[in-house]
Design a protein around this motif. Sequence first.
Motif, short mmCIF file in Angstrom:
data_model
loop_
_atom_site.label_atom_id
_atom_site.label_comp_id
_atom_site.label_asym_id
_atom_site.label_seq_id
_atom_site.Cartn_x
_atom_site.Cartn_y
_atom_site.Cartn_z
N THR A 17 0.80 -1.18 -0.08
CA THR A 17 -0.02 -0.08 0.02
C THR A 17 0.79 1.16 0.01
OG1 THR A 17 -1.64 -1.09 1.24
CG2 THR A 17 -1.71 1.25 1.26
N GLU A 18 1.78 1.38 0.88
CA GLU A 18 2.78 2.52 1.06
C GLU A 18 3.57 2.76 -0.39
OE1 GLU A 18 5.01 2.77 4.28
OE2 GLU A 18 3.51 2.18 5.83
N ALA A 19 3.99 1.63 -0.87
CA ALA A 19 4.83 1.73 -2.30
C ALA A 19 4.10 1.88 -3.32
CB ALA A 19 5.66 0.58 -2.09
N ASP A 20 2.92 1.48 -3.14
CA ASP A 20 1.96 1.40 -4.51
C ASP A 20 2.32 0.55 -5.43
OD1 ASP A 20 -0.32 2.20 -6.06
OD2 ASP A 20 0.65 3.87 -7.01
N LEU A 21 2.83 -0.59 -4.79
CA LEU A 21 3.34 -1.59 -5.92
C LEU A 21 2.33 -2.85 -5.86
CD1 LEU A 21 7.10 -1.20 -5.27
CD2 LEU A 21 5.76 -0.64 -7.53
N PRO A 22 2.49 -3.91 -6.91
CA PRO A 22 1.92 -4.83 -6.58
C PRO A 22 2.45 -5.76 -5.62
CG PRO A 22 2.37 -4.65 -9.12
CD PRO A 22 3.01 -3.56 -8.19
N PRO A 23 1.76 -6.65 -4.92
CA PRO A 23 2.29 -7.57 -3.69
C PRO A 23 3.19 -8.47 -4.41
CG PRO A 23 -0.34 -7.23 -3.72
CD PRO A 23 0.06 -6.75 -4.86
N GLN A 24 2.94 -9.03 -5.56
CA GLN A 24 4.28 -9.96 -5.96
C GLN A 24 5.35 -9.44 -6.08
OE1 GLN A 24 1.22 -8.90 -7.35
NE2 GLN A 24 0.54 -10.56 -8.83
N ILE A 25 5.55 -8.11 -6.57
CA ILE A 25 6.81 -7.32 -6.49
C ILE A 25 7.41 -7.38 -4.89
CG2 ILE A 25 8.09 -5.34 -6.83
CD1 ILE A 25 6.58 -4.96 -9.46
N ILE A 26 6.57 -6.97 -4.02
CA ILE A 26 6.95 -6.85 -2.51
C ILE A 26 7.43 -8.07 -1.90
CG2 ILE A 26 6.13 -6.17 -0.16
CD1 ILE A 26 6.33 -3.69 -2.15
N VAL A 27 6.66 -9.15 -2.41
CA VAL A 27 7.07 -10.32 -1.63
C VAL A 27 8.45 -11.02 -2.37
CG1 VAL A 27 6.39 -12.97 -2.02
CG2 VAL A 27 4.67 -11.29 -1.41
N THR A 28 8.75 -10.59 -3.49
CA THR A 28 9.94 -11.08 -4.01
C THR A 28 11.05 -10.06 -3.67
OG1 THR A 28 8.87 -11.68 -6.39
CG2 THR A 28 11.14 -11.22 -6.26
N SER A 29 10.88 -8.76 -3.48
CA SER A 29 11.88 -7.96 -2.84
C SER A 29 12.05 -8.47 -1.52
CB SER A 29 11.44 -6.56 -3.08
OG SER A 29 11.18 -6.07 -4.14
N VAL A 30 11.11 -8.66 -0.67
CA VAL A 30 11.52 -8.99 0.72
C VAL A 30 12.18 -10.23 0.79
CG1 VAL A 30 10.39 -9.81 2.92
CG2 VAL A 30 9.73 -7.64 1.61
#
Length: 566
Positions: A17-30
Amino acid sequence: MLWALTRQAKSISSLATEADLPPQIIVTSVARLMRFRLVEVSLSESSVAFRASAYGLKAVNSGNPLPFYPKRISRRVSFVIDWATGDFFPTRQIRLVTPQKLEETRRSGVEVRVVLVGGGGPSMSHQANLNRLSDVAARGWDEQVALVDGRTATMRDDEFMAVRVIDGLPHGLPESAGPTLRRLVQEAAALPVGTTQVPVTYAGPRETLNQEPAIHACTFDPADLIVGGSPQGRCLETLLGSAHRRVIIHSTFLDAKRFAALSGLIRAACARGVTFDLLWGAELDEDTEQRNAAQASEIARFVREDRELRGRFTVHMRSTGSHAKLLLLDTADNGWVAGVGSCNWLSSPFQAVELTVVLRDQRAAAEVAVALQNLVGRRGLADTLATEMAMTARDLRRAPSQGGDAGVSLVVGEAHDRVIRTASGVASTRFVVGSHRLGSTARPGAIMQGEVAAGRGGVRAIVLYTQTTGPLKNRHARALAEEAQANGLTLVRTKKIPLHGKFVAWDGDDLVVTSLNWASASADPDFPWGDIGVHIRSRDIASDLMSRLEAIFPEMATDPVAAELA
């Protein structure tokens, strides 16, 4: 992403939500950040969140780029250097022939014209060939040479590049051939029938040494100027104790007994996983070189018989020919550290007064790595240590400048002559030269410079030394002292405590510490790496040194001529 997780633990959904990015990108980055220990899981009764680890916090707060984990691949590469123009090409792009094959071609009735090159040739230094190799091997902006297997690196100069000329048109020249090479081929082809040899003068770039030392702005701690005998031993102990994985030592002279005395420190470092390379440079005469080669052999035997040292300590058996005294090592948390000065680390009993400068600025350490590369790179790309030093210097030069009110620069070769002339010309209050020996070159090397400085009112000029050398005898030294005093210069010989340090200090803020005996030797223009020093410009650095030396050498405050007569 990592910066966001240093402030507080966050869930995948809140990050998205804060980054305004798809959750898939967040999961991969983390997941990737966790893979490299930068992020850890924070569990609570109601949710799963993620936060920066201690390692991640340090990575963010340091201001340095995040760790980089490249993929390594092996690639076989060969290239050819044109001796007439300095152009170089991948071997696959040209046709090479041996002299025997060339002669067979001539006997078959084909007219063969051989271009004979005079007047020099392209640089064949380790760095020049490494640059060529990098250009040929790297295939994209994100590729770079990481390692060269020295066992596979060979160099030969017994082949010709064959170019066929049919109806005036050359066939077999690479597409990347430069205009000079193309013109040379055309001119050779246009010569009268029956021409067999075409003499030409080398027309490519020539090897040059940057004559202006690079000045690196930094913060210099006065404690990193090591003065004295026993302080050198303590400095070496501290540095070896901080080594993380790599130590390179260049000591002009070697002593197997001194090595044995230091072996406890070295063994402890090897037990932590540190690897060593020991270089030496004694080459004054055949006896000196043979004596130190024998000591190197004895140290190598000691290493082979020691379980902790064997496989982790390499003794180089060939002299570098350099009088430099260098130390380079990496630390776990503070980057690379270098030592430059007058101390022969592996032969000194740490009793004479020595000077060493510890450099912590990464770009200054890169300069020392380049110096070591040039000292050991005589075998070209076959020298693994030279290649390692080139790669190390490349990486260190990428470090951001830390800035500061001090400046450091490496002094090599004839830059020594320029810096002492400059110092004698600008000194307004103090000009002091320290040299272990006083020899036949004392007058042009140090005394004349001191007299120039002393000629300006208010400048205290001193040349400090311990012993005479070569044809210069004590009576000559007394005559020089009387003559120098008449010209305002004080020539002082140390008494109880010997001086082995070499330096030039002027006014309050400028100091050069080096391996060059200013009063008995001069830099070799054909081998600039024969003596290496460092120029420090830092507030009160020269004043502090003079205070320390005057406490060690009270004779600096007396009239040396009167004392000699008394």
